[in-house]
Design a protein around this motif. Structure first.
Motif, PDB file in Angstrom:
ATOM      1  N   GLN A  52       7.734   9.661   3.853  1.00 51.03           N
ATOM      2  CA  GLN A  52       7.758   8.221   4.103  1.00 51.03           C
ATOM      3  C   GLN A  52       7.308   7.924   5.537  1.00 51.03           C
ATOM      4  O   GLN A  52       6.550   6.980   5.781  1.00 51.03           O
ATOM      5  N   ALA A  53       7.759   8.752   6.487  1.00 53.85           N
ATOM      6  CA  ALA A  53       7.331   8.578   7.878  1.00 53.85           C
ATOM      7  C   ALA A  53       5.825   8.785   8.012  1.00 53.85           C
ATOM      8  O   ALA A  53       5.152   8.081   8.775  1.00 53.85           O
ATOM      9  N   GLU A  54       5.302   9.745   7.246  1.00 49.46           N
ATOM     10  CA  GLU A  54       3.862   9.995   7.239  1.00 49.46           C
ATOM     11  C   GLU A  54       3.117   8.770   6.699  1.00 49.46           C
ATOM     12  O   GLU A  54       2.074   8.371   7.232  1.00 49.46           O
ATOM     13  N   ALA A  55       3.671   8.160   5.653  1.00 52.72           N
ATOM     14  CA  ALA A  55       3.067   6.967   5.073  1.00 52.72           C
ATOM     15  C   ALA A  55       3.006   5.824   6.084  1.00 52.72           C
ATOM     16  O   ALA A  55       1.971   5.160   6.230  1.00 52.72           O
ATOM     17  N   ILE A  56       4.110   5.595   6.777  1.00 50.27           N
ATOM     18  CA  ILE A  56       4.155   4.528   7.773  1.00 50.27           C
ATOM     19  C   ILE A  56       3.137   4.786   8.881  1.00 50.27           C
ATOM     20  O   ILE A  56       2.419   3.874   9.316  1.00 50.27           O
ATOM     21  N   LYS A  57       3.048   6.017   9.320  1.00 47.68           N
ATOM     22  CA  LYS A  57       2.100   6.381  10.374  1.00 47.68           C
ATOM     23  C   LYS A  57       0.666   6.100   9.953  1.00 47.68           C
ATOM     24  O   LYS A  57      -0.193   5.755  10.785  1.00 47.68           O
ATOM     25  N   LEU A  58       0.397   6.229   8.658  1.00 48.71           N
ATOM     26  CA  LEU A  58      -0.951   6.007   8.136  1.00 48.71           C
ATOM     27  C   LEU A  58      -1.174   4.564   7.692  1.00 48.71           C
ATOM     28  O   LEU A  58      -2.184   4.252   7.069  1.00 48.71           O
ATOM     29  N   GLY A  59      -0.229   3.693   8.007  1.00 51.19           N
ATOM     30  CA  GLY A  59      -0.385   2.280   7.706  1.00 51.19           C
ATOM     31  C   GLY A  59       0.024   1.867   6.317  1.00 51.19           C
ATOM     32  O   GLY A  59      -0.333   0.773   5.868  1.00 51.19           O
ATOM     33  N   CYS A  60       0.766   2.708   5.616  1.00 53.09           N
ATOM     34  CA  CYS A  60       1.218   2.392   4.257  1.00 53.09           C
ATOM     35  C   CYS A  60       2.679   1.950   4.263  1.00 53.09           C
ATOM     36  O   CYS A  60       3.441   2.276   5.178  1.00 53.09           O
TER      37      CYS A  60
ATOM     38  N   SER B  62       0.859  -1.180   0.000  1.00 45.51           N
ATOM     39  CA  SER B  62       0.000   0.000   0.000  1.00 45.51           C
ATOM     40  C   SER B  62       0.895   1.229   0.000  1.00 45.51           C
ATOM     41  O   SER B  62       1.958   1.232   0.628  1.00 45.51           O
ATOM     42  N   ILE B  63       0.475   2.258  -0.716  1.00 43.41           N
ATOM     43  CA  ILE B  63       1.299   3.462  -0.779  1.00 43.41           C
ATOM     44  C   ILE B  63       0.472   4.706  -0.452  1.00 43.41           C
ATOM     45  O   ILE B  63      -0.736   4.749  -0.676  1.00 43.41           O
ATOM     46  N   TRP B  64       1.137   5.681   0.098  1.00 43.62           N
ATOM     47  CA  TRP B  64       0.550   6.973   0.444  1.00 43.62           C
ATOM     48  C   TRP B  64       0.934   7.968  -0.633  1.00 43.62           C
ATOM     49  O   TRP B  64       2.123   8.176  -0.913  1.00 43.62           O
ATOM     50  N   ALA B  65      -0.052   8.576  -1.272  1.00 42.53           N
ATOM     51  CA  ALA B  65       0.207   9.608  -2.276  1.00 42.53           C
ATOM     52  C   ALA B  65       0.304  10.949  -1.548  1.00 42.53           C
ATOM     53  O   ALA B  65      -0.697  11.487  -1.084  1.00 42.53           O
ATOM     54  N   SER B  66       1.517  11.451  -1.434  1.00 43.71           N
ATOM     55  CA  SER B  66       1.712  12.698  -0.697  1.00 43.71           C
ATOM     56  C   SER B  66       1.236  13.890  -1.530  1.00 43.71           C
ATOM     57  O   SER B  66       1.735  14.116  -2.636  1.00 43.71           O
ATOM     58  N   GLU B  67       0.294  14.616  -1.005  1.00 42.92           N
ATOM     59  CA  GLU B  67      -0.186  15.830  -1.665  1.00 42.92           C
ATOM     60  C   GLU B  67       0.305  17.078  -0.937  1.00 42.92           C
ATOM     61  O   GLU B  67      -0.116  18.184  -1.243  1.00 42.92           O
ATOM     62  N   THR B  68       1.224  16.860   0.018  1.00 42.04           N
ATOM     63  CA  THR B  68       1.816  17.957   0.792  1.00 42.04           C
ATOM     64  C   THR B  68       3.271  18.170   0.439  1.00 42.04           C
ATOM     65  O   THR B  68       3.714  19.289   0.192  1.00 42.04           O
TER      66      THR B  68
ATOM     67  N   PRO C 265       4.553  -5.101  -6.487  1.00 43.49           N
ATOM     68  CA  PRO C 265       3.150  -4.820  -6.851  1.00 43.49           C
ATOM     69  C   PRO C 265       2.544  -3.797  -5.896  1.00 43.49           C
ATOM     70  O   PRO C 265       2.824  -3.802  -4.695  1.00 43.49           O
ATOM     71  N   ILE C 266       1.693  -2.944  -6.431  1.00 41.67           N
ATOM     72  CA  ILE C 266       0.964  -1.952  -5.633  1.00 41.67           C
ATOM     73  C   ILE C 266      -0.500  -2.372  -5.592  1.00 41.67           C
ATOM     74  O   ILE C 266      -1.140  -2.519  -6.642  1.00 41.67           O
ATOM     75  N   GLY C 267      -1.027  -2.574  -4.396  1.00 34.70           N
ATOM     76  CA  GLY C 267      -2.399  -3.031  -4.260  1.00 34.70           C
ATOM     77  C   GLY C 267      -3.382  -1.960  -3.859  1.00 34.70           C
ATOM     78  O   GLY C 267      -4.554  -1.990  -4.242  1.00 34.70           O
ATOM     79  N   GLN C 268      -2.919  -0.993  -3.069  1.00 35.05           N
ATOM     80  CA  GLN C 268      -3.813   0.047  -2.578  1.00 35.05           C
ATOM     81  C   GLN C 268      -3.089   1.376  -2.523  1.00 35.05           C
ATOM     82  O   GLN C 268      -1.884   1.439  -2.221  1.00 35.05           O
ATOM     83  N   VAL C 269      -3.820   2.451  -2.812  1.00 38.21           N
ATOM     84  CA  VAL C 269      -3.291   3.810  -2.728  1.00 38.21           C
ATOM     85  C   VAL C 269      -4.161   4.604  -1.757  1.00 38.21           C
ATOM     86  O   VAL C 269      -5.394   4.587  -1.868  1.00 38.21           O
ATOM     87  N   LYS C 270      -3.514   5.263  -0.818  1.00 39.30           N
ATOM     88  CA  LYS C 270      -4.219   6.132   0.107  1.00 39.30           C
ATOM     89  C   LYS C 270      -3.797   7.572  -0.156  1.00 39.30           C
ATOM     90  O   LYS C 270      -2.639   7.845  -0.463  1.00 39.30           O
ATOM     91  N   ALA C 271      -4.737   8.490  -0.046  1.00 38.40           N
ATOM     92  CA  ALA C 271      -4.450   9.913  -0.256  1.00 38.40           C
ATOM     93  C   ALA C 271      -5.478  10.728   0.500  1.00 38.40           C
ATOM     94  O   ALA C 271      -6.600  10.259   0.761  1.00 38.40           O
ATOM     95  N   SER C 272      -5.130  11.952   0.825  1.00 41.25           N
ATOM     96  CA  SER C 272      -6.077  12.815   1.527  1.00 41.25           C
ATOM     97  C   SER C 272      -7.300  13.108   0.674  1.00 41.25           C
ATOM     98  O   SER C 272      -8.382  13.392   1.186  1.00 41.25           O
ATOM     99  N   SER C 273      -7.141  12.998  -0.663  1.00 42.24           N
ATOM    100  CA  SER C 273      -8.262  13.244  -1.579  1.00 42.24           C
ATOM    101  C   SER C 273      -9.085  11.995  -1.850  1.00 42.24           C
ATOM    102  O   SER C 273     -10.039  12.041  -2.633  1.00 42.24           O
TER     103      SER C 273
END
Length: 363
Positions: free
Chosen positions: A214-222, A183-189, A315-323
């Motif tokens: 990257q630290a933000e991604a880990i904190k959000l479970g990515c 899972s990856i975090w799409a940083s919009e910041t 492989p990328i299975g899920q994308v998380k983003a504030s949007s």
């Protein structure tokens, strides 16, 4: 070429015993088990490149005013050596790393290491440390060539002195039991690089800039973070340390086009060649985060993956983003993703023919 011609071996007086090395190689992980020797060379404006050797690996002693500590004039590379089924030892595309290293040096106003010396330093180190290549499936010897500014001086200017080194690390398979979908975090910041910056160079500053996201991604479970362009904050560029690909329902592939904000990945280039030789259409084009979300929802996008030297293909299975979050396909590894990964790994390890002449045979 005589691999000792420029990098003669100065063997350590205290080599790791066979028993201790075998214990380390049982489960080396990644980037924690290091070999006994390193390649080293020095540069000065007066002498040019000099004092080249394979020397015992040991701590560096640098002055507190060493230029790299204050102005971050530093570049690096990453590549692997493999032990094939026939017992032979090869490196994967070292000449491509040598070219990219020179480009990074040029961007960071550092001296240009001749490409043949880069390759020779890696070959000489691998030859000296061949017993450190794990025999387990997925094992390899990871090489980290790097160069730092070493002038003792406080002032914003290119250094007059540099140290080039190659260290080696015994590594196992990056993923146990196959490559799971992450899972990856799409940083919009935060952004990784801006036009005119150092995004296309492989320098430590790019990675330092990515760590907060990257630290933000880990904190959000990515597991990882993916960055958008710095101008419009819309277009996908790359992960913190990997390029990214998209797979569509018509069987085609797309990947962001190279620019001065995206690193020209050697794994990326290899996968494009493999795909095109299969007759797969590969487009290098901009792809926005909102397009990615919409295509995943409609089913037009069926797979996505990241790629780089360490994990090869992820492989990328899920994308998380504030949007808004979204899932790609089934959320697991995709068929084409894993097929391309298997093809590339087979060439790298000598399990399949190498029609591209990518392997540099050392022994």
């Amino acid at each position: 070429m005589n691999i000792a011609a420029h990098f003669p071996l100065n063997a350590t007086a205290s080599p790791t015993s066979n028993e201790a090395r075998a214990e380390k190689l049982v489960n080396p992980g990644f980037g924690r088990v290091f070999t006994d020797h390193m390649a080293i060379a020095h540069y000065s404006d007066e002498k040019g490149w000099h004092d080249l050797a394979i020397a015992p690996r040991q701590p560096l002693t640098v002055d507190p005013a060493c230029a790299v500590l204050h102005y971050a004039q530093e570049i690096f590379e990453g590549l692997k050596a493999y032990r094939g089924a026939d017992g032979g030892i090869t490196m994967f595309r070292p000449e491509a790393n040598a070219r990219r290293f020179r480009k990074s040096a040029e961007r960071l106003a550092m001296p240009l290491l001749p490409e043949e010396l880069f390759v020779e330093s890696c070959r000489a180190l691998v030859s000296a440390e061949r017993d450190w290549i794990p025999t387990s499936e997925g094992g390899s010897l990871y090489l980290r060539p790097f160069m730092i500014a070493s002038e003792i001086f406080l002032g914003v200017k290119p250094s007059s002195d540099y140290i080039y080194m190659v260290i080696a690390s015994s590594v196992g398979a990056y993923f146990k039991g196959g490559a799971p979908a992450v899972s990856i975090w799409a940083s919009e910041t935060y952004t990784r690089a801006a036009p005119g910056g150092t995004g296309a160079a492989k320098c430590g500053g790019n990675y330092a800039a990515s760590l907060i996201a990257q630290a933000e991604a880990i904190k959000l479970g990515c597991d990882q973070v993916v960055f958008l362009d710095a101008v419009e904050r819309r277009y996908v560029e790359e992960l913190g340390g990997m390029n990214v690909f998209f797979v569509f329902d018509d069987g085609s592939l797309a990947t962001p086009p190279l620019s001065d904000t995206i690193l020209a990945g050697i794994t990326r280039d290899s996968l494009i060649a493999l795909a095109r030789d299969r007759g797969i259409t590969v487009r290098e084009e901009k792809y926005a985060l909102d397009q990615w979300r919409a295509d995943a929802a409609s089913g037009r996008l069926v797979e996505a993956f990241a790629c780089g030297t360490a994990a090869v293909v992820t492989p990328i299975g899920q994308v998380k983003a504030s949007s808004g979050d979204f899932t790609i396909g089934s959320g697991g590894p995709g068929q084409l993703t894993m097929s391309l990964r298997e093809s590339l790994v087979a060439i790298q390890t000598g399990a399949a023919p190498d029609p591209y002449d990518w392997l540099d045979r050392i022994a």
